[in-house]
Design a protein around this motif. Structure first.
Motif, PDB file in Angstrom:
ATOM      1  N   ILE A 185       0.873  -1.171   0.000  1.00 25.91           N
ATOM      2  CA  ILE A 185       0.000   0.000   0.000  1.00 25.91           C
ATOM      3  C   ILE A 185       0.908   1.217   0.000  1.00 25.91           C
ATOM      4  CG2 ILE A 185      -1.776   1.281   1.239  1.00 25.91           C
ATOM      5  CD1 ILE A 185      -2.582  -1.392   2.557  1.00 25.91           C
ATOM      6  N   LEU A 186       0.770   2.067  -1.024  1.00 24.77           N
ATOM      7  CA  LEU A 186       1.596   3.274  -1.153  1.00 24.77           C
ATOM      8  C   LEU A 186       0.768   4.488  -0.768  1.00 24.77           C
ATOM      9  CD1 LEU A 186       3.119   2.538  -4.689  1.00 24.77           C
ATOM     10  CD2 LEU A 186       3.902   1.687  -2.468  1.00 24.77           C
ATOM     11  N   ASP A 187       1.403   5.464  -0.142  1.00 21.40           N
ATOM     12  CA  ASP A 187       0.681   6.681   0.221  1.00 21.40           C
ATOM     13  C   ASP A 187       0.626   7.653  -0.951  1.00 21.40           C
ATOM     14  OD1 ASP A 187       3.168   7.939   0.077  1.00 21.40           O
ATOM     15  OD2 ASP A 187       3.446   8.016   2.247  1.00 21.40           O
ATOM     16  N   ALA A 188       0.114   8.862  -0.718  1.00 23.25           N
ATOM     17  CA  ALA A 188      -0.058   9.849  -1.788  1.00 23.25           C
ATOM     18  C   ALA A 188       1.269  10.278  -2.396  1.00 23.25           C
ATOM     19  CB  ALA A 188      -0.811  11.061  -1.262  1.00 23.25           C
ATOM     20  N   ASN A 189       2.372  10.055  -1.665  1.00 19.89           N
ATOM     21  CA  ASN A 189       3.708  10.381  -2.175  1.00 19.89           C
ATOM     22  C   ASN A 189       4.386   9.163  -2.787  1.00 19.89           C
ATOM     23  OD1 ASN A 189       3.640  13.127  -1.277  1.00 19.89           O
ATOM     24  ND2 ASN A 189       4.008  12.397   0.815  1.00 19.89           N
ATOM     25  N   SER A 207       3.417  -3.452   3.610  1.00 16.23           N
ATOM     26  CA  SER A 207       3.837  -4.362   2.546  1.00 16.23           C
ATOM     27  C   SER A 207       3.838  -5.789   3.050  1.00 16.23           C
ATOM     28  CB  SER A 207       5.234  -3.995   2.028  1.00 16.23           C
ATOM     29  OG  SER A 207       6.199  -4.159   3.056  1.00 16.23           O
ATOM     30  N   ALA A 208       3.813  -6.716   2.113  1.00 18.62           N
ATOM     31  CA  ALA A 208       3.869  -8.145   2.420  1.00 18.62           C
ATOM     32  C   ALA A 208       4.573  -8.840   1.274  1.00 18.62           C
ATOM     33  CB  ALA A 208       2.461  -8.710   2.610  1.00 18.62           C
ATOM     34  N   GLU A 209       5.270  -9.921   1.571  1.00 14.49           N
ATOM     35  CA  GLU A 209       6.050 -10.614   0.556  1.00 14.49           C
ATOM     36  C   GLU A 209       6.094 -12.107   0.870  1.00 14.49           C
ATOM     37  OE1 GLU A 209      10.491 -10.449  -1.531  1.00 14.49           O
ATOM     38  OE2 GLU A 209      10.021  -9.209   0.232  1.00 14.49           O
ATOM     39  N   ALA A 210       6.058 -12.928  -0.173  1.00 13.76           N
ATOM     40  CA  ALA A 210       6.159 -14.377  -0.005  1.00 13.76           C
ATOM     41  C   ALA A 210       6.903 -14.975  -1.184  1.00 13.76           C
ATOM     42  CB  ALA A 210       4.769 -15.000   0.107  1.00 13.76           C
ATOM     43  N   SER A 211       7.508 -16.129  -0.959  1.00 14.32           N
ATOM     44  CA  SER A 211       8.172 -16.896  -2.015  1.00 14.32           C
ATOM     45  C   SER A 211       7.520 -18.284  -2.047  1.00 14.32           C
ATOM     46  CB  SER A 211       9.673 -17.021  -1.735  1.00 14.32           C
ATOM     47  OG  SER A 211      10.271 -15.747  -1.648  1.00 14.32           O
ATOM     48  N   GLY A 250      -7.296   9.490   3.357  1.00 17.75           N
ATOM     49  CA  GLY A 250      -6.339   9.980   2.370  1.00 17.75           C
ATOM     50  C   GLY A 250      -6.378   9.175   1.093  1.00 17.75           C
ATOM     51  N   SER A 251      -5.414   9.440   0.223  1.00 15.44           N
ATOM     52  CA  SER A 251      -5.304   8.765  -1.075  1.00 15.44           C
ATOM     53  C   SER A 251      -4.143   7.775  -1.040  1.00 15.44           C
ATOM     54  CB  SER A 251      -5.088   9.788  -2.194  1.00 15.44           C
ATOM     55  OG  SER A 251      -6.171  10.697  -2.246  1.00 15.44           O
ATOM     56  N   TYR A 252      -4.373   6.595  -1.635  1.00 11.65           N
ATOM     57  CA  TYR A 252      -3.387   5.531  -1.601  1.00 11.65           C
ATOM     58  C   TYR A 252      -3.358   4.787  -2.936  1.00 11.65           C
ATOM     59  CZ  TYR A 252      -3.683   6.276   3.458  1.00 11.65           C
ATOM     60  OH  TYR A 252      -3.668   6.830   4.698  1.00 11.65           O
ATOM     61  N   THR A 253      -2.394   3.911  -3.073  1.00 13.71           N
ATOM     62  CA  THR A 253      -2.304   3.009  -4.222  1.00 13.71           C
ATOM     63  C   THR A 253      -2.087   1.592  -3.706  1.00 13.71           C
ATOM     64  OG1 THR A 253      -1.332   4.715  -5.634  1.00 13.71           O
ATOM     65  CG2 THR A 253      -1.052   2.431  -6.338  1.00 13.71           C
ATOM     66  N   CYS A 274       2.605  -6.767 -12.878  1.00 10.62           N
ATOM     67  CA  CYS A 274       2.352  -5.760 -11.848  1.00 10.62           C
ATOM     68  C   CYS A 274       0.927  -5.228 -11.982  1.00 10.62           C
ATOM     69  CB  CYS A 274       3.339  -4.606 -11.967  1.00 10.62           C
ATOM     70  SG  CYS A 274       3.076  -3.276 -10.761  1.00 10.62           S
ATOM     71  N   PHE A 275       0.200  -5.177 -10.876  1.00  9.89           N
ATOM     72  CA  PHE A 275      -1.121  -4.555 -10.833  1.00  9.89           C
ATOM     73  C   PHE A 275      -1.049  -3.360  -9.898  1.00  9.89           C
ATOM     74  CE2 PHE A 275      -4.985  -3.729  -8.496  1.00  9.89           C
ATOM     75  CZ  PHE A 275      -5.918  -3.585  -9.508  1.00  9.89           C
ATOM     76  N   MET A 276      -1.627  -2.213 -10.308  1.00  9.93           N
ATOM     77  CA  MET A 276      -1.678  -1.021  -9.476  1.00  9.93           C
ATOM     78  C   MET A 276      -3.039  -0.356  -9.625  1.00  9.93           C
ATOM     79  SD  MET A 276       2.014   0.773 -10.261  1.00  9.93           S
ATOM     80  CE  MET A 276       1.610   2.168  -9.203  1.00  9.93           C
ATOM     81  N   SER A 277      -3.592   0.120  -8.520  1.00  7.78           N
ATOM     82  CA  SER A 277      -4.853   0.858  -8.589  1.00  7.78           C
ATOM     83  C   SER A 277      -4.934   1.833  -7.423  1.00  7.78           C
ATOM     84  CB  SER A 277      -6.043  -0.100  -8.546  1.00  7.78           C
ATOM     85  OG  SER A 277      -7.262   0.620  -8.637  1.00  7.78           O
ATOM     86  N   ASP A 278      -5.327   3.084  -7.715  1.00  2.69           N
ATOM     87  CA  ASP A 278      -5.493   4.090  -6.673  1.00  2.69           C
ATOM     88  C   ASP A 278      -6.787   3.848  -5.900  1.00  2.69           C
ATOM     89  OD1 ASP A 278      -3.181   5.339  -7.532  1.00  2.69           O
ATOM     90  OD2 ASP A 278      -4.246   6.727  -8.854  1.00  2.69           O
TER      91      ASP A 278
END
Length: 348
Positions: free
Chosen positions: A231-235, A241-245, A268-271, A285-289
């Motif tokens: 999850i990214l913030d407005a900046n 974050s999370a990660e797996a192998s 606020g606004s996030y991605t 890669c998938f991204m959505s605001d």
């Protein structure tokens, strides 16, 4: 453990550069202009079947996009057996294409914004219905600030026309049908890295959060070497974050549910971002605001689809979750608001 967000960020930058290059090298298969009538449109066969005819035109355009050679066989009569029960069913399946139903906001500007977004996500168009007429059209596109459609009424010009020339208006429209999933597209992805039925946020109600769901899957003969979410913030800085192998061919994103805590995010606004890598070195890669606010929660679902030339596309389906479904928060006031919301939904 602090390195995971930075690795995701570096991968994101590399993927953005790759997408910029892909944008200038789109294959001819994606250059199909649905605004050029290749035989998509027709008139309803009798009175009262405008929804059926509009749905058949929508399915015909989707079949054309899928590369099905028999797309011209999609007609009002061929769809009738699957979709018609004295009216167009709110949910039905035709030739591996699932159709769903939803209502529109009453505010005209909000309605226009929703329709513009829907058309961006559904190039085949949506069936737009005005209960006051009552009548339905196939809303095909929003081009240069104008909505276009194909109106199955015999009194309206054939083919694609501006909505102003149709029997209904955007202001009068109250609900719509859309293709919620398309197995004809999904079949082509079985030999590629993909995301299936991934739920992602559009708006998160403050403090409520959402559950992570969906499946990451590798190409045949490969395994998932890395699955990352953030999850990214407005900046554009990672805040969670999370990660797996996994090293398996299929892996549920539900495994990240306890690590991505949407309900803890302030307004606020996030991605929301998901990055997959398989043992073949293929990356997706998938991204959505999305936003976090005090309004009703809404989510959407994502499937990866792939055209024959190998370019990834996104098929998106928005599923609004009314605030009344979230729960009763305080005695009499909550009960009253819930009843209002339910009546609003039922009456469209």
């Amino acid at each position: 453990m602090e390195c995971a967000p930075h690795r995701i960020w570096k991968k994101l930058m590399a993927l953005v550069l790759s997408l910029v290059l892909m944008a200038v090298m789109l294959p001819g298969a994606l250059a199909v202009d649905l605004n050029v009538d290749a035989g998509f449109y027709f008139k309803q066969s009798r009175g009262g079947t405008c929804t059926l005819a509009s749905a058949a035109m929508m399915l015909r355009r989707r079949a054309f996009l899928d590369g099905l050679t028999d797309w011209t066989d999609v007609t009002e009569n061929s769809v009738r057996g699957s979709a018609w029960a004295g009216g167009l069913s709110h949910s039905f399946n035709y030739n591996a294409m699932q159709v769903g139903y939803s209502t529109l906001p009453s505010n005209n500007e909000e309605k226009k914004a929703v329709l513009i977004q829907l058309l961006a996500e559904h190039p085949e168009g949506i069936v737009l219905y005005d209960r006051r007429q009552p009548h339905a059209v196939l809303l095909t596109d929003y081009t240069d600030g104008v909505f276009y459609c194909s109106d199955p009424a015999g009194s309206v010009s054939s083919g694609r026309v501006p909505i102003s020339a149709a029997s209904i208006s955007i202001a009068g429209a109250s609900c719509y049908w859309y293709i919620s999933s398309d197995h004809n597209s999904a079949v082509a992805t079985l030999d590629s890295l993909r995301l299936e039925g991934m739920r992602y946020p559009v708006n998160i109600r403050t403090g409520k959060g959402m559950s992570v769901s969906g499946t990451a899957a590798s190409a045949s003969g490969a395994v998932l070497s890395s699955v990352e979410a953030a999850i990214l913030d407005a900046n554009d800085q990672p805040v969670q974050s999370a990660e797996a192998s996994p090293n398996v061919s299929s892996w549920s994103l539900k495994n990240f549910d306890s690590q991505l805590r949407f309900g803890e995010l302030p307004e606020g606004s996030y991605t929301y971002m998901v990055v997959l890598t398989d043992s073949n070195g293929q990356t997706l890669c998938f991204m959505s605001d999305f936003t976090v606010s005090g309004s009703a929660s809404s989510t959407a679902t994502y499937w990866t689809v792939q055209d024959p030339s190998g370019t990834k596309l996104g098929q998106l389906v928005q599923e609004t979750e009314e605030a009344v479904a979230e729960a009763v928060e305080s005695e009499a006031e909550a009960v009253t608001e819930t009843k209002k919301g339910m009546w609003s939904w039922l009456l469209g």
